[in-house]
Design an enzyme around this catalytic site. Sequence first.
Site, PDB file in Angstrom:
ATOM      1  N   THR A 130     -18.191  10.043   7.504  1.00 30.66           N
ATOM      2  CA  THR A 130     -17.523  10.647   6.456  1.00 30.66           C
ATOM      3  C   THR A 130     -17.267  11.882   7.077  1.00 30.66           C
ATOM      4  O   THR A 130     -18.026  12.510   7.768  1.00 30.66           O
ATOM      5  CB  THR A 130     -18.288  11.133   5.247  1.00 30.66           C
ATOM      6  OG1 THR A 130     -17.509  12.066   4.524  1.00 30.66           O
ATOM      7  CG2 THR A 130     -19.573  11.803   5.520  1.00 30.66           C
ATOM      8  N   ASP A 132     -16.932  14.807   5.694  1.00 34.74           N
ATOM      9  CA  ASP A 132     -17.450  15.693   5.043  1.00 34.74           C
ATOM     10  C   ASP A 132     -18.986  16.367   5.358  1.00 34.74           C
ATOM     11  O   ASP A 132     -19.066  17.432   4.956  1.00 34.74           O
ATOM     12  CB  ASP A 132     -17.818  15.378   3.362  1.00 34.74           C
ATOM     13  CG  ASP A 132     -16.403  14.727   2.648  1.00 34.74           C
ATOM     14  OD1 ASP A 132     -16.588  13.801   1.794  1.00 34.74           O
ATOM     15  OD2 ASP A 132     -15.252  15.390   3.204  1.00 34.74           O
TER      16      ASP A 132
HETATM   17  O1  F6P Z   1     -14.764  11.965   1.331  1.00 34.00           O
HETATM   18  C1  F6P Z   1     -13.883  12.161   2.235  1.00 34.00           C
HETATM   19  C2  F6P Z   1     -12.682  12.689   1.602  1.00 34.00           C
HETATM   20  O2  F6P Z   1     -11.718  12.781   2.540  1.00 34.00           O
HETATM   21  C3  F6P Z   1     -12.905  14.355   0.769  1.00 34.00           C
HETATM   22  O3  F6P Z   1     -13.005  15.097   1.782  1.00 34.00           O
HETATM   23  C4  F6P Z   1     -12.017  14.000  -0.164  1.00 34.00           C
HETATM   24  O4  F6P Z   1     -12.314  14.979  -1.254  1.00 34.00           O
HETATM   25  C5  F6P Z   1     -11.657  12.733  -0.696  1.00 34.00           C
HETATM   26  O5  F6P Z   1     -12.184  11.912   0.547  1.00 34.00           O
HETATM   27  C6  F6P Z   1     -10.395  12.330  -0.809  1.00 34.00           C
HETATM   28  O6  F6P Z   1     -10.348  11.030  -1.439  1.00 34.00           O
HETATM   29  P1  F6P Z   1      -8.950  10.047  -1.535  1.00 34.00           P
HETATM   30  O7  F6P Z   1      -8.655   9.492  -0.048  1.00 34.00           O
HETATM   31  O8  F6P Z   1      -9.564   8.937  -2.382  1.00 34.00           O
HETATM   32  O9  F6P Z   1      -8.031  11.041  -1.930  1.00 34.00           O
END
Ligand code: F6P
Length: 326
Positions: A130, A132
């Site tokens: 991830t 994050d």
């Molecule tokens: O978990 C990774 C991430 O990129 C986060 O930083 C972000 O909040 C989320 O996923 C965005 O999710 P999606 O791609 O579903 O918009």
Amino acid sequence: MTPIKKIGLFTSGSDSPGMNAAIRAVVRSAIFYNIEVAGIRHGFEGMINGEIIPMGTKSVSNIIQRGGTMLKTGRSEQFKSPEGRKLAYEQLKKNDIQALVALGGNGTIIGVKEFNEEYPDIAVIAVPCTIDNDLRGSDFTIGYDTAINTVIEAVDKIRETAESHDRLFIVEVMGRDSGMIALRTGMGVGAEAIMVPETKSDLNALFDRLERGRKDKTSKIVMVAEGDEPGGAFEIGRAIMERYPHYDTRVSVLGHIQRGGKPTCMDRVLASRLGVAAVEALMAGHTGEMVGLIHNDIVFTPLGQSVKHHHDVNAEFIRIVEMLSL
Ligand code: F6P
């Protein structure tokens, strides 16, 4: 050594740069140990629908340098139900899969933890992927290093236009409710201030910082984590424009560029080491754990302990950023 003959491999949840390098490492190390690997496409949903393909050394050629995931990914509402997990289990049994290597973040680890508790005969090892960097049990998650380098590359560009126009930029980065991306990139771009969910954000303190800064400073950058409580960059930008209409203020939300891109060397190496360690752990009888790297050592953390962890924001970072933004 537990005789694992066939491993199922999948990526789930948000993609992150380095997932392909991890896929390559799992497939090649398993084959090195004469273990078969089945790729499961589209994560848990693909597991339920039987999207299972054989993988060999050739199927992972020329992917180590690519962002994204060749196995595709996604989130599955169905897998959150016992019925959905049962369907997935039946597919694994039908394909003689005895163990799973799950590449993903929080949601994925919560999913495989529940699955492993219901079906302990399928061994499970998770690999932290991830951007994050919000998991316990690894100093860094796969994709974090690439994401922060993507951010500073983008903000260096913003700095040039900010310099040209004597502007203040409020830059929002990803992280869900973790401030790890904003924290390191804030220091890396020489930001005035960093706003992260882990610390109480004080708009008045931010205003003071902006006002106290050197008058001859022609560009200013404030880094904001998307999960920060005042509501992200647009809210903070609106408050600054209201308070200091004479500032030429702009807001920039970096968005999904942070999820793509060629993985850095650090992410490729981390992914390769954790991918191999995941396979060797399954052979050694490990299950229900996440593999990680702490102080350069391979470590294992029970799945339940690895999820949703806020690294303590090293106040040192904030102190240094403020000191160096004179
Ligand atoms: O978990 C990774 C991430 O990129 C986060 O930083 C972000 O909040 C989320 O996923 C965005 O999710 P999606 O791609 O579903 O918009």
